[in-house]
Design an enzyme around this catalytic site. Structure first.
Site, PDB file in Angstrom:
ATOM      1  N   HIS A  87       3.259 -11.600   5.701  1.00 59.13           N
ATOM      2  CA  HIS A  87       2.271 -10.951   6.267  1.00 59.13           C
ATOM      3  C   HIS A  87       1.019 -11.899   6.521  1.00 59.13           C
ATOM      4  CE1 HIS A  87      -1.263  -8.150   5.613  1.00 59.13           C
ATOM      5  NE2 HIS A  87      -0.495  -7.216   5.830  1.00 59.13           N
ATOM      6  N   ASP A 117       5.747  -3.039   4.077  1.00 57.18           N
ATOM      7  CA  ASP A 117       7.009  -2.124   4.851  1.00 57.18           C
ATOM      8  C   ASP A 117       8.243  -2.344   3.998  1.00 57.18           C
ATOM      9  OD1 ASP A 117       5.273  -1.355   6.891  1.00 57.18           O
ATOM     10  OD2 ASP A 117       4.945  -3.439   7.213  1.00 57.18           O
TER      11      ASP A 117
END
Length: 381
Positions: A262, A318
């Site tokens: 991320h 996700d």
């Protein structure tokens, strides 16, 4: 040049003050208006989160009931809008459909160009309520099934599953989808939120800003990552051996694991932790554990690998959201539209906040092209 490289992609650049959400990536913490996301995920409905983001406080019981009723009342689509969606090509990507349908919603709103606070709150309600109906309607239309209207005895999560599947959902599905919507409602100055604020900073209307945000979310480096993660899990399942796939594709070819790593988080994404728990619950309910087993084994391999350890790469939202949505019965290419269904609460909140001190967002770029060029007549080129 060094300074330009350091700030590539606006990394580390502050563009606004906000009261809406805070991402503390170094410790893996996310808060909405000061409330820890883990606390909200355990207790809040998506309707409460929408109210919180728009008002920077939680509603009382009377306010919440009135707010929920208004949301459900707004879920119905104009008849002309539904007729328009029927004319879209069935091969269109669902995010392209959502982008176009949301833009078209502005055509049926006489207050579309009114940017007053009251009008923007009404538009925020309209967009947030109607987006789930658009998403469910498109899946029905492209599957050759009749579009279903929302029911006034159901909330947003329950209504969406009903409009999608045509029957009342079970509580495990409702809880998982509600948590998903809560977890993805806002996340600092991410790309799509920034897009919405940039458009708003031009004194643009809310429909334009949300249409732009949807376009930004569509990309696989942003909201489209859940689709990419799901396709990867299916690929590994077809391959038949997660460890061998990891060694060949990731270690051997340097392939990126979609859903791990991320831009902000250098610790475990708290949203991924919650979604993993709901993925396991849905797996137990459906007795279909093939893909969650793949996801958990791949996560274990990555977290034990020096490359991922050194770079502090962990599963992000996700990764397990793909498993949750798949277990609910969401088609892979419909996963990003569900992300938009949640994030519209945050987008609209940021648009409302932007209007409090709406200065045009106009960054600069560092010019690195040629200099002192001399014009040459076309016959001499």
């Amino acid at each position: 040049m060094a300074e330009a490289e350091q700030k590539k992609g606006l990394e580390g650049v502050v563009i606004a003050d906000t009261k809406l959400s805070r991402v503390q990536g170094d410790i893996g913490k996310l808060t909405y208006c000061g409330y820890d996301i883990l606390d909200l995920a355990a207790h809040a409905s998506f309707s409460e989160i929408i109210f919180l983001l728009w008002n920077v406080r939680l509603p009382n019981k009377v306010e919440l009931e009135r707010f929920k009723a208004t949301l459900v009342d707004e879920m119905c689509l104009p008849e002309d809008e539904i007729e328009g969606i029927y004319r879209y090509p069935v091969s269109a990507h669902p995010m392209a459909v959502l982008r176009t349908a949301v833009s078209a919603l502005g055509l049926y709103d006489p207050a579309a160009e009114d940017n007053s606070p009251d009008a923007n709150l009404r538009k925020a309600m309209r967009l947030t309520a109607k987006m789930p109906t658009i998403v469910a309607a498109w899946e029905r239309i492209r599957s050759g099934k009749p579009v279903l209207e929302p029911r006034d005895d159901m909330g947003i999560a329950e209504n969406f599953i009903y409009m999608l599947k045509g029957h009342e959902p079970n509580q495990t599905e409702i809880d998982a989808l509600n948590v998903y919507l809560v977890l993805l409602a806002d996340h600092g100055m991410n790309a799509s939120t920034f897009t919405a604020r940039v458009i708003t900073s031009t004194d643009g209307d809310m429909y334009s800003a949300i249409t732009g945000a949807i376009g930004s979310l569509k990309g696989p480096k942003h909201g489209g990552a859940n689709e990419a993660a799901m396709r990867m899990f299916n690929e590994i399942a077809d391959f038949g051996n997660t460890k061998e796939w990891f060694e060949r594709e990731v270690k051997g070819k340097g392939r990126r694991i979609m859903g791990i790593g991320h831009r902000v988080y250098k610790a475990m994404d708290p949203r991924a932790t919650v979604l993993k728990q709901h993925a396991e619950a849905l797996c137990d309910y459906t007795q279909n554990c093939k893909l969650i087993d793949v996801a958990m084994e791949l996560e274990e391999l990555a977290l034990a690998d020096e490359y991922f350890i050194e770079r502090k790469l962990f599963p992000n939202v996700d990764y397990y959201s793909a498993i949750v949505l798949d277990a609910i019965g969401i088609e892979t290419d419909m996963m990003t539209p569900l992300f938009a269904m949640s994030r519209v609460a945050g987008w609209t909140a940021h648009i409302i906040e932007q209007w409090h001190d709406n200065r045009l967002i106009r960054p600069r770029g560092t010019y690195v092209g040629p200099v002192d060029q001399i014009w040459t007549p076309i016959d001499e080129r």
